[in-house]
Structures are given as C-alpha cells and as structure tokens.
Design a protein around this motif. Structure first.
Motif, PDB file in Angstrom:
ATOM      1  N   LEU A   1       0.837  -1.199   0.000  1.00  0.00           N
ATOM      2  CA  LEU A   1       0.000   0.000   0.000  1.00  0.00           C
ATOM      3  C   LEU A   1       0.867   1.243   0.000  1.00  0.00           C
ATOM      4  CD1 LEU A   1      -2.745   1.388   0.169  1.00  0.00           C
ATOM      5  CD2 LEU A   1      -2.632   1.169   2.666  1.00  0.00           C
TER       6      LEU A   1
ATOM      7  N   TRP B   1       2.152   1.818  -3.417  1.00  0.00           N
ATOM      8  CA  TRP B   1       1.089   2.324  -4.299  1.00  0.00           C
ATOM      9  C   TRP B   1       0.845   3.810  -4.053  1.00  0.00           C
ATOM     10  CZ3 TRP B   1      -3.976   4.151  -3.309  1.00  0.00           C
ATOM     11  CH2 TRP B   1      -4.802   4.249  -4.440  1.00  0.00           C
ATOM     12  N   VAL B   2       0.813   4.205  -2.791  1.00  0.00           N
ATOM     13  CA  VAL B   2       0.575   5.614  -2.463  1.00  0.00           C
ATOM     14  C   VAL B   2       1.734   6.474  -2.944  1.00  0.00           C
ATOM     15  CG1 VAL B   2       0.251   7.258  -0.582  1.00  0.00           C
ATOM     16  CG2 VAL B   2      -0.871   5.032  -0.490  1.00  0.00           C
TER      17      VAL B   2
ATOM     18  N   ILE C   1      -4.671  11.107  -5.397  1.00  0.00           N
ATOM     19  CA  ILE C   1      -4.865   9.795  -4.782  1.00  0.00           C
ATOM     20  C   ILE C   1      -6.328   9.366  -4.880  1.00  0.00           C
ATOM     21  CG2 ILE C   1      -4.672   8.447  -2.660  1.00  0.00           C
ATOM     22  CD1 ILE C   1      -2.387  10.293  -1.819  1.00  0.00           C
TER      23      ILE C   1
ATOM     24  N   ALA D   1      -4.703   5.146   2.639  1.00  0.00           N
ATOM     25  CA  ALA D   1      -3.664   5.806   1.834  1.00  0.00           C
ATOM     26  C   ALA D   1      -3.249   7.111   2.490  1.00  0.00           C
ATOM     27  CB  ALA D   1      -4.179   6.051   0.418  1.00  0.00           C
TER      28      ALA D   1
ATOM     29  N   THR E   1      -1.227   6.427   5.557  1.00  0.00           N
ATOM     30  CA  THR E   1       0.124   6.002   5.192  1.00  0.00           C
ATOM     31  C   THR E   1       1.044   7.200   5.023  1.00  0.00           C
ATOM     32  OG1 THR E   1      -0.696   3.996   4.107  1.00  0.00           O
ATOM     33  CG2 THR E   1       1.476   4.761   3.450  1.00  0.00           C
TER      34      THR E   1
END
Length: 258
Positions: A78, A81-82, A100, A142, A145
């Motif tokens: 994750l 990805w972020v 995002i 996200a 994170t």
C-alpha cells in the motif's frame, strides 16, 4: 429506545424489544438543506500548503489514531502504491490528495456489494473492484500512510444532475472519506464518484473504522431460517413537492430523506 453519543459525537439510538415479533421496520425521516458550493475553495494554512507538513502538537494529539493505518501492510504494498502519486517533495497538498482519490476512482471498479464486511486495502488493490465502503477504506488508509488524519463518513449521496440518487453508491447508504488539512479542516473526498467537497453529500456519522459507522447493527433470537428477507429503501423529494414523485434536489434546497 434510548439515545446516546459515541466517542466521535455521533447520535446512537439503542432499541430493546419486550415481546416477540415476525418483522421489524426502521424508518428515519430528515429534512436536509444542501448549501455546499459546487466548486469549493479551501483556505489551507500556509504551513500545510505543501506536503510533507507537520501537524501542531495539539492537532497531532487530537487526531491520535486517525493518523495511524488500521490494516497491516507487511510488504509495504500500500505504501508503494501511495508513493506512486507523490511526484515530488515538497508537493501541493490538495493536488496530491485529489490525485490519490482520483487514482482510487480510475484504478478500482465500483461494484455494489451487499454482503457483510469490508475488504482490506490490499484486497481491494488485488481485486481491482470494490463497493463504496471498500474504496473509502482504501483512500483513508492511503492518507494515513502519508501520516495524515482521515476518518470514514457514512451517509447519503444525492446527485442534482439525475432525477434520483444517480451516482455510484446511491440508492442506499454511502461511504466516503474526510481528511484533515490545517486551515481547511476536514475535506470530503468521494473516490467512488471522483469528487471532493461536500456537494450532494449528506453525512450521518463519522468514525475511525468503517465498522463503527454501520447504520444498523444488532442481533435477534431465532433459527437460521427466520431471516427471510431484508429491504432498504432511500427516497428523496423536494421539500416543496406536493406529491410522492422523486425529484432532484436543487442547489441550496431542502430535501426530505425517507
């Protein structure tokens, strides 16, 4: 029936039944005035205009667990990805959050799902599809994170461009995300419909975790065949309507939610 407020300030009604019944109807009516602008302008504090930024000590204390990811990410998938949305450091905070949210919309297909439970962010990334609550959880995680405070919102969605609740996730309860940005406060992001700001969103409850904003929760005593069916109906009409037709709300108009 008793009323109380939970830790997030949401009003909670608890009902206890004395006798036996073969059906249960829960009816909620509300008159709502929508005044959020179609093109919101957020006054973000200078200290938070560029990401990364640091919350003040008070903000950090008050946000607490809202800044902490709620799902395990042992392989950092994750996070990776972020990071794909962070083009530079520093970068414009609001543009990053929009990117995002738009990334969730473009990469994850929306599918209505009435089964119990919510997918984890990794499950949603793997499957590339999810319900509005799955997409909301992915966006909230996200943001966390990145060290940003976020919370899940449960409520209703009305689409002024349609005759009914016409956007994805409409027709029942809907879920989206609010992210805290100093100066602007809680900014609403709806990744299911690629929108931000509170236009056409009617919030009912906010919480750290999606399970904490379940509209109705409880249990019953019976056999495993006693639950024959369950139906949810959302109806919206103009407060000035004289009939029962479903009308699209106008900007700033009153709504009757049934």
């Amino acid at each position: 029936m008793t009323w109380a407020h939970d830790v997030a300030g949401n009003a909670v009604a608890t009902a206890v039944f004395d006798g036996v019944t073969d059906h249960l109807v829960i009816e909620s009516r509300a008159s709502v005035e929508l005044t959020a602008p179609a093109w919101p302008v957020f006054t973000i504090a200078a200290s938070a205009a560029q990401y990364p930024f640091v919350y003040t000590a008070d903000e950090w204390t008050d946000l607490g667990a809202l800044t902490v990811p709620q799902y395990p990410d042992p392989d950092g998938r994750l996070s990776l990805w972020v990071e794909g949305f962070v083009m530079a450091r520093p970068t414009d905070t609001l543009s990053l959050l929009k990117d995002i949210s738009n990334g969730v919309f473009t990469q994850i297909s929306y599918q209505s799902r009435e089964t119990e439970g919510t997918q984890s962010p990794i499950e949603t990334l793997d499957r590339r599809w999810g319900s509005c609550r799955d997409l909301a959880v992915l966006l909230a995680e996200a943001a966390r994170t990145l060290g940003l405070g976020s919370r899940i919102v449960s409520g209703y969605l009305s689409d002024a461009e349609e005759c009914l609740f016409g956007s994805a996730g409409s027709g029942s309860t809907h879920a989206w995300v609010e992210i805290f940005v100093p100066g602007a406060g809680w900014i609403a992001f709806d990744p299911t419909n690629r929108s931000f700001g509170s236009l056409n969103l009617v919030p009912l409850a906010v919480a750290r975790n999606i399970e904490q904003v379940t509209p109705v929760a409880g249990n019953f005593v019976g056999t495993n065949v006693d639950l024959i069916s369950m139906e949810v109906l959302v109806r919206v009409e103009s407060a000035s309507a004289q009939d029962n037709s479903l009308l699209a709300p106008k900007g700033g108009a009153d709504l009757a939610l049934v």
